[in-house]
Design a protein around this motif. Sequence first.
Motif, short mmCIF file in Angstrom:
data_model
loop_
_atom_site.label_atom_id
_atom_site.label_comp_id
_atom_site.label_asym_id
_atom_site.label_seq_id
_atom_site.Cartn_x
_atom_site.Cartn_y
_atom_site.Cartn_z
N SER A 38 0.87 -1.18 0.00
CA SER A 38 0.00 0.00 0.00
C SER A 38 0.90 1.22 0.00
CB SER A 38 -0.89 0.01 1.25
OG SER A 38 -0.09 0.19 2.41
N GLU A 39 0.29 2.40 -0.12
CA GLU A 39 1.10 3.63 -0.06
C GLU A 39 1.82 3.76 1.28
OE1 GLU A 39 1.80 6.00 -2.38
OE2 GLU A 39 0.61 5.04 -3.94
N ASN A 40 1.18 3.34 2.37
CA ASN A 40 1.82 3.41 3.69
C ASN A 40 3.03 2.48 3.77
OD1 ASN A 40 0.04 5.33 4.62
ND2 ASN A 40 -1.33 3.83 5.55
N PHE A 43 5.82 3.96 1.73
CA PHE A 43 6.52 5.02 2.47
C PHE A 43 7.56 4.42 3.41
CE2 PHE A 43 7.04 7.75 6.17
CZ PHE A 43 7.44 8.93 5.57
N SER A 44 7.17 3.39 4.16
CA SER A 44 8.09 2.76 5.11
C SER A 44 9.26 2.10 4.40
CB SER A 44 7.35 1.71 5.95
OG SER A 44 6.35 2.33 6.73
N ARG A 93 -4.26 5.95 -2.49
CA ARG A 93 -3.73 5.87 -1.12
C ARG A 93 -4.40 4.76 -0.33
NH1 ARG A 93 0.09 8.34 0.90
NH2 ARG A 93 0.37 8.71 3.09
#
Length: 195
Positions: A38-40, A43-44, A93
């Motif tokens: 996912s977008e999250n 990011f990580s 997102r």
Amino acid sequence: MAHPCLGEEEALLAQDFKSFFETSKRNGIILSFGGDLSENVLFSLGEVLKLRMIQGETDATIAKRVFSIFVEQAQNIIRYSADKLPGASTPPRGMISAGMIVVGVEKGRFFVVCGNEVPKTDAVILRERLDHIASMSSEELKRYYREKLRQPPDEGSLGGSIGLIEIARRSSAPVEFDFHDLGGERSMFCLKAYI
């Protein structure tokens, strides 16, 4: 001998993991992820990749290109993978899709490779786009990129057409790609870019 805190199956899995980890390191893998993306999560993973680049004292220009290609490929997985969690849809997102992405070093060059399942109908269109992009010189890619920015997105596109051009522009060699028939209505799509 099994670890006292682990059952026999867990001990075998731990040994397999150790073997996988050692093989990955020998083969220059610096980041590997497979599963729901996912977008999250992107990011990580991006934060981890940035730290690995800093720790490796990677040239800032190269690090920026590696990171950019990594993000584009991960976003393509999120947007276009045939394996989406139920209810995962727009906006991007909130999308969760399955795939794999690997960053490593091979013969002194960084590479980013991704893979995910796509519907066979999408594979045909994707192959045509990638064949077209791979045939272009860097000047032609630059012109094509500007031209595509001025046009409305391709039908069904969530930005992938521009993303593929961006990957090709930032790569140090033509992108490599392949499709493997999985039977039914799906193909496995793999894309590798060298930096």
